[in-house]
Each structure stands twice: as C-alpha cells, then as structure tokens.
Design a protein around this motif. Structure first.
Motif, short mmCIF file in Angstrom:
data_model
loop_
_atom_site.label_atom_id
_atom_site.label_comp_id
_atom_site.label_asym_id
_atom_site.label_seq_id
_atom_site.Cartn_x
_atom_site.Cartn_y
_atom_site.Cartn_z
N ALA A 156 0.82 -1.21 0.00
CA ALA A 156 0.00 0.00 0.00
C ALA A 156 0.86 1.27 0.00
CB ALA A 156 -0.95 -0.01 1.20
N GLU A 157 2.09 1.19 0.48
CA GLU A 157 2.99 2.35 0.51
C GLU A 157 3.64 2.62 -0.84
OE1 GLU A 157 5.90 1.91 3.58
OE2 GLU A 157 4.39 1.67 5.14
N ALA A 158 3.62 1.66 -1.73
CA ALA A 158 4.22 1.83 -3.05
C ALA A 158 3.38 2.82 -3.86
CB ALA A 158 4.31 0.50 -3.78
N PRO A 159 4.02 3.61 -4.72
CA PRO A 159 3.25 4.57 -5.51
C PRO A 159 2.31 3.87 -6.50
CG PRO A 159 5.52 4.51 -6.25
CD PRO A 159 5.44 3.65 -5.04
N THR A 160 1.19 4.51 -6.77
CA THR A 160 0.24 3.98 -7.76
C THR A 160 0.41 4.69 -9.09
OG1 THR A 160 -1.45 5.49 -6.97
CG2 THR A 160 -1.43 3.26 -6.04
N ARG A 161 1.14 5.79 -9.10
CA ARG A 161 1.43 6.55 -10.31
C ARG A 161 2.87 7.01 -10.25
NH1 ARG A 161 -3.19 10.94 -10.87
NH2 ARG A 161 -3.75 10.09 -12.88
N GLY A 162 3.38 7.42 -11.37
CA GLY A 162 4.75 7.92 -11.41
C GLY A 162 5.63 7.02 -12.23
N LYS A 163 6.89 6.88 -11.79
CA LYS A 163 7.84 6.06 -12.54
C LYS A 163 7.35 4.62 -12.56
CE LYS A 163 12.03 8.67 -11.97
NZ LYS A 163 13.47 8.58 -11.86
N PRO A 164 7.20 4.05 -13.76
CA PRO A 164 6.69 2.68 -13.87
C PRO A 164 7.52 1.65 -13.11
CG PRO A 164 6.78 3.72 -16.02
CD PRO A 164 7.44 4.66 -15.06
N ALA A 165 8.81 1.90 -12.93
CA ALA A 165 9.65 0.93 -12.23
C ALA A 165 9.20 0.70 -10.79
CB ALA A 165 11.10 1.40 -12.24
N TRP A 166 8.57 1.70 -10.16
CA TRP A 166 8.20 1.58 -8.75
C TRP A 166 6.71 1.33 -8.54
CZ3 TRP A 166 12.71 0.47 -8.01
CH2 TRP A 166 13.79 1.27 -8.38
N VAL A 167 5.91 1.41 -9.58
CA VAL A 167 4.48 1.12 -9.48
C VAL A 167 4.32 -0.40 -9.55
CG1 VAL A 167 2.21 1.42 -10.53
CG2 VAL A 167 3.85 3.32 -10.50
N LEU A 168 3.69 -0.97 -8.53
CA LEU A 168 3.55 -2.42 -8.47
C LEU A 168 2.45 -2.91 -9.42
CD1 LEU A 168 3.71 -2.99 -4.61
CD2 LEU A 168 5.53 -3.30 -6.29
N TRP A 225 -1.84 -7.15 -9.55
CA TRP A 225 -2.13 -8.44 -8.96
C TRP A 225 -1.46 -8.66 -7.61
CZ3 TRP A 225 2.40 -11.11 -8.54
CH2 TRP A 225 3.41 -10.83 -9.47
N ILE A 226 -0.61 -7.74 -7.19
CA ILE A 226 0.03 -7.87 -5.87
C ILE A 226 -0.95 -7.36 -4.82
CG2 ILE A 226 1.91 -7.07 -4.40
CD1 ILE A 226 3.68 -6.98 -6.86
N PRO A 227 -1.29 -8.20 -3.82
CA PRO A 227 -2.25 -7.79 -2.79
C PRO A 227 -1.76 -6.56 -2.03
CG PRO A 227 -1.82 -10.15 -2.65
CD PRO A 227 -0.83 -9.58 -3.63
N LYS A 228 -2.68 -5.69 -1.67
CA LYS A 228 -2.33 -4.44 -0.97
C LYS A 228 -1.80 -4.70 0.44
CE LYS A 228 -3.42 -1.61 -4.20
NZ LYS A 228 -2.34 -1.41 -5.13
N ASP A 229 -2.11 -5.87 1.02
CA ASP A 229 -1.61 -6.16 2.36
C ASP A 229 -0.29 -6.94 2.34
OD1 ASP A 229 -2.65 -8.56 1.46
OD2 ASP A 229 -3.62 -9.06 3.37
N ALA A 230 0.33 -7.05 1.17
CA ALA A 230 1.65 -7.67 1.08
C ALA A 230 2.65 -6.79 1.83
CB ALA A 230 2.07 -7.83 -0.38
N THR A 231 3.64 -7.42 2.46
CA THR A 231 4.62 -6.68 3.24
C THR A 231 6.02 -6.94 2.72
OG1 THR A 231 4.79 -8.49 4.83
CG2 THR A 231 3.19 -6.73 5.33
N ASP A 232 6.97 -6.17 3.22
CA ASP A 232 8.38 -6.28 2.87
C ASP A 232 8.57 -6.39 1.36
OD1 ASP A 232 11.11 -6.36 3.24
OD2 ASP A 232 11.16 -8.52 3.58
N VAL A 233 8.09 -5.39 0.65
CA VAL A 233 8.15 -5.37 -0.82
C VAL A 233 9.51 -4.81 -1.24
CG1 VAL A 233 7.10 -4.48 -2.92
CG2 VAL A 233 5.67 -5.00 -0.94
N ARG A 234 10.21 -5.58 -2.04
CA ARG A 234 11.50 -5.14 -2.57
C ARG A 234 11.43 -5.15 -4.09
NH1 ARG A 234 16.30 -7.75 1.04
NH2 ARG A 234 15.38 -7.29 3.06
#
Length: 174
Positions: A51-63, A66-75
């Motif tokens: 949920a902390e990952a951006p939803t817009r902006g640089k495509p490299a950082w937009v998840l 299909w990744i659940p919003k409650d996923a944790t430790d996203v690298r």
C-alpha cells in the motif's frame, strides 16, 4: 628491467576486480546507489507494505495490480534503461491467486536480467507466467514469499499507452 609499470598495472587490475565484486554487495548508501544507477543501470526500492508503493509515477516503482495491498516487505530492483524488474514480497492475509495468462501464449523467458542478494538463484523450475499486467512476469511462490520478475516483455493482449493491444508473436501478420 623496470618492473614499476607491471606493478602499477597489476595493482590497478586488482583494485578494479575487487570493486566489481564488492560494490554490488555493499549496503545501499549514496555512493553505491550512484554507481548502481550510472554504471550498472540499476536501482532498488523497498516498501514496508504494498500500500505504501506509488500507484502513479515512474513505472519501475508502481507495483503490478495483482500484488495484494496487504503484502509486506516489498523489494524492487529495476533496470533504469528498460522494463526489467525483480519484485519480492511477503503475502499478508489476502492470498495470491494463481498466475494467469488469458490472452495468447506466454513466453517463458530464459533467465532474469537482474540479480539481487535477496533473490534466490533456484526459482526457474517453479516459475509460472503471469500476464495480468502490462509486462509478463515469471512468478514463484514459496510459502508466504513471492518472487516475480520480468525482462520487459509485454503481456500477450496487453494494452499499450496508445490503446491498441499488443498481439502475441504467433498472431502477427508479416
């Protein structure tokens, strides 16, 4: 015989070899980040939750969606000059539904285009294609850990920024 040029050359080669091995394995800091960005053309980010990952902006950082919003430790590790990405996350309460490729035949890519200390080397046999995002991902699930990577190959049937669908290679006309 003057050995000074040979000693200088050997020392230079030694320093460069040590730097090539050590730099990618050092903890992130402004120096290694700059070298990774400019020399290796790679960047990494870490988010406590999806949920902390951006939803817009640089495509490299937009998840991918299909990744659940409650996923944790996203690298994420991404190439700065293309669509190649590694993504690792831990599943929360929301299960990951099975990988899907509904339109066209997915391409099984030969290997990851990136490497990271947190990425296992032996996922190849477990990888399944997932085409629900613009890019086609190869996904491996090990318990609660999910590993997904793409080499930048568009998913069969994916919509581009212009709107038309990307046709699978087998259905393109010449």
């Amino acid at each position: 015989m003057n050995r000074r040029p040979l000693v200088i050359a050997a020392a230079t080669v030694g320093v460069l070899a040590t730097a090539a091995v050590a730099l990618p394995n050092l903890p992130t800091n402004p120096v290694t980040d700059t070298i990774n960005d400019r020399v290796f053309k790679e960047k990494g980010k870490r988010f406590a939750t999806a949920a902390e990952a951006p939803t817009r902006g640089k495509p490299a950082w937009v998840l991918p969606g299909w990744i659940p919003k409650d996923a944790t430790d996203v690298r994420i590790k991404a190439r700065t000059d293309g669509g190649a990405r590694l993504i690792r996350f831990t599943l929360g309460a929301t299960p990951l539904d099975g990988p899907q490729c509904s339109a066209g035949t997915p391409k099984k890519s030969p290997k990851t285009a990136l490497a990271a200390k947190w990425w296992p080397r032996d996922t190849r046999a477990e990888e399944r294609p997932d085409c629900r995002d613009y890019y086609q991902y190869q996904v491996t699930v090990r318990g609660k850990q999910v590993y997904a990577w793409t080499d930048g190959t568009p998913s069969p049937g994916a919509k581009t920024d212009d709107g038309p669908l990307v046709q699978p290679a087998s259905s393109r006309t010449r």
